[in-house]
Design a protein around this motif. Sequence first.
Motif, short mmCIF file in Angstrom:
data_model
loop_
_atom_site.label_atom_id
_atom_site.label_comp_id
_atom_site.label_asym_id
_atom_site.label_seq_id
_atom_site.Cartn_x
_atom_site.Cartn_y
_atom_site.Cartn_z
N GLN A 20 0.82 -1.22 0.00
CA GLN A 20 0.00 0.00 0.00
C GLN A 20 0.85 1.27 0.00
O GLN A 20 0.47 2.27 -0.60
CB GLN A 20 -1.04 0.00 1.12
CG GLN A 20 -0.58 -0.36 2.48
CD GLN A 20 -0.61 -1.85 2.78
OE1 GLN A 20 -0.40 -2.68 1.92
NE2 GLN A 20 -0.84 -2.18 4.03
N ALA A 24 0.58 4.06 -2.90
CA ALA A 24 0.36 5.47 -2.55
C ALA A 24 1.37 6.37 -3.26
O ALA A 24 0.99 7.42 -3.81
CB ALA A 24 0.45 5.66 -1.04
N LEU A 58 -3.69 4.78 2.20
CA LEU A 58 -2.83 3.68 1.75
C LEU A 58 -1.57 3.70 2.59
O LEU A 58 -0.73 4.58 2.43
CB LEU A 58 -2.49 3.83 0.26
CG LEU A 58 -3.62 3.59 -0.72
CD1 LEU A 58 -3.26 4.09 -2.10
CD2 LEU A 58 -3.97 2.10 -0.76
N SER A 80 -5.56 3.71 8.21
CA SER A 80 -4.11 3.55 8.35
C SER A 80 -3.77 2.59 9.49
O SER A 80 -2.85 1.78 9.39
CB SER A 80 -3.45 4.91 8.57
OG SER A 80 -2.06 4.76 8.63
N SER A 83 -4.14 -0.80 8.29
CA SER A 83 -2.96 -1.15 7.52
C SER A 83 -1.82 -1.57 8.44
O SER A 83 -1.09 -2.52 8.14
CB SER A 83 -2.54 0.04 6.65
OG SER A 83 -1.40 -0.27 5.90
N LEU A 91 -4.72 -4.57 1.53
CA LEU A 91 -5.39 -4.29 0.26
C LEU A 91 -6.49 -5.30 -0.04
O LEU A 91 -7.55 -4.94 -0.56
CB LEU A 91 -4.38 -4.24 -0.89
CG LEU A 91 -3.44 -3.04 -0.86
CD1 LEU A 91 -2.38 -3.16 -1.95
CD2 LEU A 91 -4.19 -1.73 -0.99
N GLY A 95 -8.69 -2.59 1.65
CA GLY A 95 -8.57 -1.63 0.55
C GLY A 95 -9.52 -1.85 -0.61
O GLY A 95 -10.30 -0.96 -0.98
#
Length: 133
Positions: A20, A24, A58, A80, A83, A91, A95
């Motif tokens: 990610q 980004a 991301l 975040s 993540s 993702l 995502g």
Amino acid sequence: MKKIGNYIKDSIKWLWQFPQNMLALCIEGILCQAAYREGKADGNTIIVNIALPSAMSLGDYLFVNPMSSQKTIQHECGHSKQSDILGPLYLIVIGIPSLLHNIVHYLCSKIGIKWNYYSFYTESWANKLVGIT
């Protein structure tokens, strides 16, 4: 010594979120003239853009538009945190489903079908992680 420890910790975190974070940076590069960095939020780089219709997160990067509210930025900080937890699985687990949910929600709202956007698991978990009720 503490600076070196933080650098190592940040580097490991960046690698944990590598897919990610790279995506980004690619998106930022594609947007180039339509985006600029605008500081940090909860340790994440805020990239303000005028090209994307919605905010997104991301890895360590938050994409927001100039009209984004503080609540939107906080919500993206929640993504975040997801993540941080999921690393390379982010993702697939968050995502892509979140992006598809956003598109379907937008299209449905255009034809009069409405529901609470934040009831979807990706969005409700993001809110929970940052204390949005």
